[in-house]
Design an enzyme around this catalytic site. Sequence first.
Site, mmCIF file in Angstrom:
data_model
loop_
_atom_site.group_PDB
_atom_site.id
_atom_site.type_symbol
_atom_site.label_atom_id
_atom_site.label_comp_id
_atom_site.label_asym_id
_atom_site.label_seq_id
_atom_site.Cartn_x
_atom_site.Cartn_y
_atom_site.Cartn_z
ATOM 1 N N HIS A 359 -34.693 0.283 21.102
ATOM 2 C CA HIS A 359 -34.053 1.434 21.727
ATOM 3 C C HIS A 359 -34.489 2.773 21.189
ATOM 4 O O HIS A 359 -34.062 3.808 21.701
ATOM 5 C CB HIS A 359 -32.533 1.352 21.558
ATOM 6 C CG HIS A 359 -31.887 0.454 22.544
ATOM 7 N ND1 HIS A 359 -31.445 0.891 23.770
ATOM 8 C CD2 HIS A 359 -31.633 -0.872 22.509
ATOM 9 C CE1 HIS A 359 -30.935 -0.119 24.438
ATOM 10 N NE2 HIS A 359 -31.039 -1.204 23.703
ATOM 11 N N LYS A 547 -23.782 14.473 26.720
ATOM 12 C CA LYS A 547 -24.401 13.360 25.991
ATOM 13 C C LYS A 547 -24.103 13.571 24.516
ATOM 14 O O LYS A 547 -23.581 14.612 24.129
ATOM 15 C CB LYS A 547 -25.906 13.349 26.219
ATOM 16 C CG LYS A 547 -26.571 14.727 26.009
ATOM 17 C CD LYS A 547 -28.055 14.709 26.347
ATOM 18 C CE LYS A 547 -28.325 14.658 27.822
ATOM 19 N NZ LYS A 547 -29.212 13.604 28.227
ATOM 20 N N ARG A 548 -24.402 12.584 23.682
ATOM 21 C CA ARG A 548 -24.245 12.793 22.246
ATOM 22 C C ARG A 548 -25.033 14.015 21.799
ATOM 23 O O ARG A 548 -26.077 14.341 22.364
ATOM 24 C CB ARG A 548 -24.734 11.543 21.484
ATOM 25 C CG ARG A 548 -23.806 10.364 21.607
ATOM 26 C CD ARG A 548 -22.417 10.717 21.093
ATOM 27 N NE ARG A 548 -22.428 10.871 19.669
ATOM 28 C CZ ARG A 548 -22.095 9.902 18.809
ATOM 29 N NH1 ARG A 548 -21.677 8.740 19.253
ATOM 30 N NH2 ARG A 548 -22.135 10.128 17.515
ATOM 31 N N LYS A 553 -32.151 16.110 21.454
ATOM 32 C CA LYS A 553 -31.648 16.302 22.815
ATOM 33 C C LYS A 553 -31.568 17.790 23.173
ATOM 34 O O LYS A 553 -31.381 18.153 24.331
ATOM 35 C CB LYS A 553 -30.285 15.619 22.987
ATOM 36 C CG LYS A 553 -30.366 14.082 22.945
ATOM 37 C CD LYS A 553 -28.991 13.445 23.129
ATOM 38 C CE LYS A 553 -28.979 11.947 22.977
ATOM 39 N NZ LYS A 553 -29.152 11.222 24.249
ATOM 40 N N THR A 655 -29.764 7.460 30.265
ATOM 41 C CA THR A 655 -29.138 6.864 31.451
ATOM 42 C C THR A 655 -28.262 7.887 32.170
ATOM 43 O O THR A 655 -27.993 7.733 33.353
ATOM 44 C CB THR A 655 -28.286 5.630 31.098
ATOM 45 O OG1 THR A 655 -27.428 5.950 29.994
ATOM 46 C CG2 THR A 655 -29.163 4.448 30.757
ATOM 47 N N LYS A 659 -27.386 8.492 36.225
ATOM 48 C CA LYS A 659 -26.052 8.637 36.813
ATOM 49 C C LYS A 659 -25.968 9.950 37.573
ATOM 50 O O LYS A 659 -25.397 10.020 38.669
ATOM 51 C CB LYS A 659 -24.986 8.606 35.719
ATOM 52 C CG LYS A 659 -24.927 7.295 34.935
ATOM 53 C CD LYS A 659 -23.931 7.416 33.775
ATOM 54 C CE LYS A 659 -24.393 6.669 32.550
ATOM 55 N NZ LYS A 659 -23.578 6.977 31.351
HETATM 56 C C1 PLP Z 1 -24.235 7.382 30.167
HETATM 57 C C2 PLP Z 1 -23.468 7.792 28.995
HETATM 58 C C3 PLP Z 1 -24.136 8.185 27.832
HETATM 59 C C4 PLP Z 1 -25.642 8.236 27.720
HETATM 60 O O1 PLP Z 1 -26.096 9.547 28.028
HETATM 61 P P1 PLP Z 1 -27.619 9.987 27.741
HETATM 62 O O2 PLP Z 1 -27.691 11.339 28.322
HETATM 63 O O3 PLP Z 1 -28.490 9.009 28.450
HETATM 64 O O4 PLP Z 1 -27.805 9.968 26.284
HETATM 65 C C5 PLP Z 1 -23.379 8.577 26.748
HETATM 66 N N1 PLP Z 1 -22.030 8.570 26.793
HETATM 67 C C6 PLP Z 1 -21.352 8.196 27.900
HETATM 68 C C7 PLP Z 1 -19.860 8.234 27.901
HETATM 69 C C8 PLP Z 1 -22.044 7.780 29.034
HETATM 70 O O5 PLP Z 1 -21.364 7.402 30.128
#
Ligand code: PLP
Length: 808
Positions: A359, A547-548, A553, A655, A659
């Site tokens: 990952h 996101k985190r 990022k 991901t 979404k």
């Molecule tokens: C999809 C999702 C992530 C992943 O987000 P990235 O932008 O791909 O790092 C993190 N936290 C939650 C709650 C998510 O639904």
Amino acid sequence: MDTIFNSKQEFIEEYREAVRELSGKKFEITSDIDRFNALAGLIASKARSVSARTDDRFKKEGKKRVYYFSIEFLIGRLLDNYLINFGIRDMVDEALREMGCNLDDLCRMEPDAALGNGGLGRLAACFLDSMAHEDIAGYGNGMRYRYGLFKQEIVDGRQVEVADEWLSRGYPWEVRRPDKAVRIGFGGHVVGHTEGDRIFYSVEGTEDVLAVPYDIPVVGFGGKTVNKLRVWSAEPIDEHFDLEAFNRGEYAMADASRADAEAISAILYPNDAGEHGRLLRLKQEYLFVAAGIRTALDVFRREHGAKWELLPDYVAIHTNDTHPAMCGPELMRILMDEEKLTWEEAWDIVTKTISYTNHTILPEALEKWPIATFSKLLPRIYDIIDEINRRWRDSFDTSQEGWQERLRKTSVLWDGEVRMANLSVICSHSVNGVAKIHTDILKRSVLNDFYALTPEKFNNKTNGITPRRFLAEANPSYSKLITEAIGPKWMDDADELKKLVEFEKDPSFLVRVGDSKRQNKVRLARYVRRETGLVIDPDSIFDVQVKRFHAYKRQLMNIMKVMDLYNRLLDDSSFSIQPTTFIFSGKAASSYTFAKEVIRLINSVADVVNNDSRVNDLMKVCFIPNFRVSNAQLIYPAAEISEQISTAGKEASGTSNMKLMMNGAITLGTMDGANIEIAQLAGEENEKIFGLTTPEVEELRASGNYFAWDVVNADRDRLGRVMSELTDNTFAGLSGNFDSIHNEVMSNNDYDLVLKDFRSYVDAWEELTSSYADTRDWNRRALHNTAMSGWFSSDRTIREYRDEIWHA
Ligand SMILES: *Cc1c(COP(=O)(O)O)cnc(C)c1O
């Protein structure tokens, strides 16, 4: 479709009875929490009967069982999702209305099971949904943390971490299975026993704990297949309650052994900073691995007897990242020490059964353990790893040039450490990355030496997301519109979304696409107002980065863009922008100082900007506290710009980019992770790509010719000014300046290339947002993104795993 209730009337009767049984009260006087617990409990019990039927069917069909080992499952709330997957959401909604209550209110009572950090845990949860949808006998195996990831509160702009007591009001989905508990030994010493011409080993003098499983049903869309997620809790073997200590008044001491055991499953560790090397984490890893392997082998033995050579035909063990890397040695241990197979026999079985997903390529995230710690806690597992390593070393052809260097890079034991990624690769028949570019980087650099030795092991499986949760459930207005246009089949087969392309030419349909987006923006604005008090304008562009928080990022680059736009609006009366709400959300690991300072910066900029009437009709900055699956489901559908701005080469896949695409947001991003595949599928003209590419980043670093100060000096008016504002009190009003951010960026020579990409980023943003005024074309691009997003369904990803890795 199988249905779990024959009629609405039948549902109402059963539900009334369930509420009465649980609360002892008449339905009319019960609270929402009682009503939720009873409803979820009722659906869970129905799900368990379907699960038993599914299991019988799988047994009859002789199905291969897939065990998905992951230390995180970020499943979020289940009620709404399972009603949709059972096909009874509308019926239940109507029934509840007749009973005088509201389904959405009940759904909000459910705790958000935050048994994960972010992307990795959410991926595992989407995979469970898709395995059940694809009728795969696929089971999650993980940890049941008593406290999920912390709850984030914002005080004076700062992140404050509060314990997440998600179990405090009960969790109706789980069933405790003490009959399936497994004894797990730590410490002790290895003892050899001679039997004939062989020596068998056991470990004596261990300190044991009990791993107790809790099963959560996983309902597949259509309701035909219900699988299980099994999560393990650590408990003391026997109570060892010290009555004497208790009578002396030493209550904590009296129950010390319970506390020691329970500590193992007390907390979820953050994945991104400073928590390496914790003994409890290593205990967690072994506990869920050893207990999960036991489950898999028990089921196999029941169905096929002890014909271990058949194990790879009927069992696949998938390891999500390196946290379950001990699956290999643990399976070796059982097959040799308990089932008396030889090393060669056991090794053949193990390597045909196990597969591994990598990952991350961030070097600081590659898991390693000090040999001293490891061998003391798990002496037999360590001996087996030592032997795996010895045989690996012996397999090297020392007549080949460069073998020493290759050995150094691929060894499991090196420099006093156990290297879990190398262990995972060596024990697996398949190694995959999670987006095309990520897999290429694995082959080319991080795992290049393994790739040279066994290229056939390597393959790509670009991540995916479940359209049931992230489109059907999260975005009802858009889903309704889509279904009106192309029928409901897209929930089963997301490729159907392609049929939306036809509607790009239909102006009245595009207006309705815009209307749906606006409804979602209003819904989010209401949530923001309730949670933070901030008023945001649903007619402004919703520009979203959720996101985190992590340096790579580059949330920092995003807020620097906001600072720059703010400066220019104040300075230059001829400069203007499309009204925009800049939305941020996400948690930082509690020990990750830099990331937490960026959160404070965002809130401090918000404090200034949102209170400046000169710009307020053009910009607002909004930080939504406590990002988690449940509020993510409100945020993604409301987004118009999807910020995916990581330093190229750093984000394995992402991901949230998928979404957001599925929900009709346009990607403003770098050529990184799955952004590349998004741009290819939807066409670059329907996204906005900027910044250095991975080869350019590598070249720049290799050249040694990059100087952060030069970049700042070359752009004094804008970038220079933004950098100065980190320390000159402009944004210090809330809780002080940001010297540490300034120093971190400059002293590391702009490691994440925030300064380098700054201008092309702001330019790209301006170009993208200037096209917003053409509403029709914007909506067309939004719809096009949705139409092309079907490939990112995790159903597609899972079918690839099934066909190319698990052969299930
Ligand atoms: C999809 C999702 C992530 C992943 O987000 P990235 O932008 O791909 O790092 C993190 N936290 C939650 C709650 C998510 O639904």
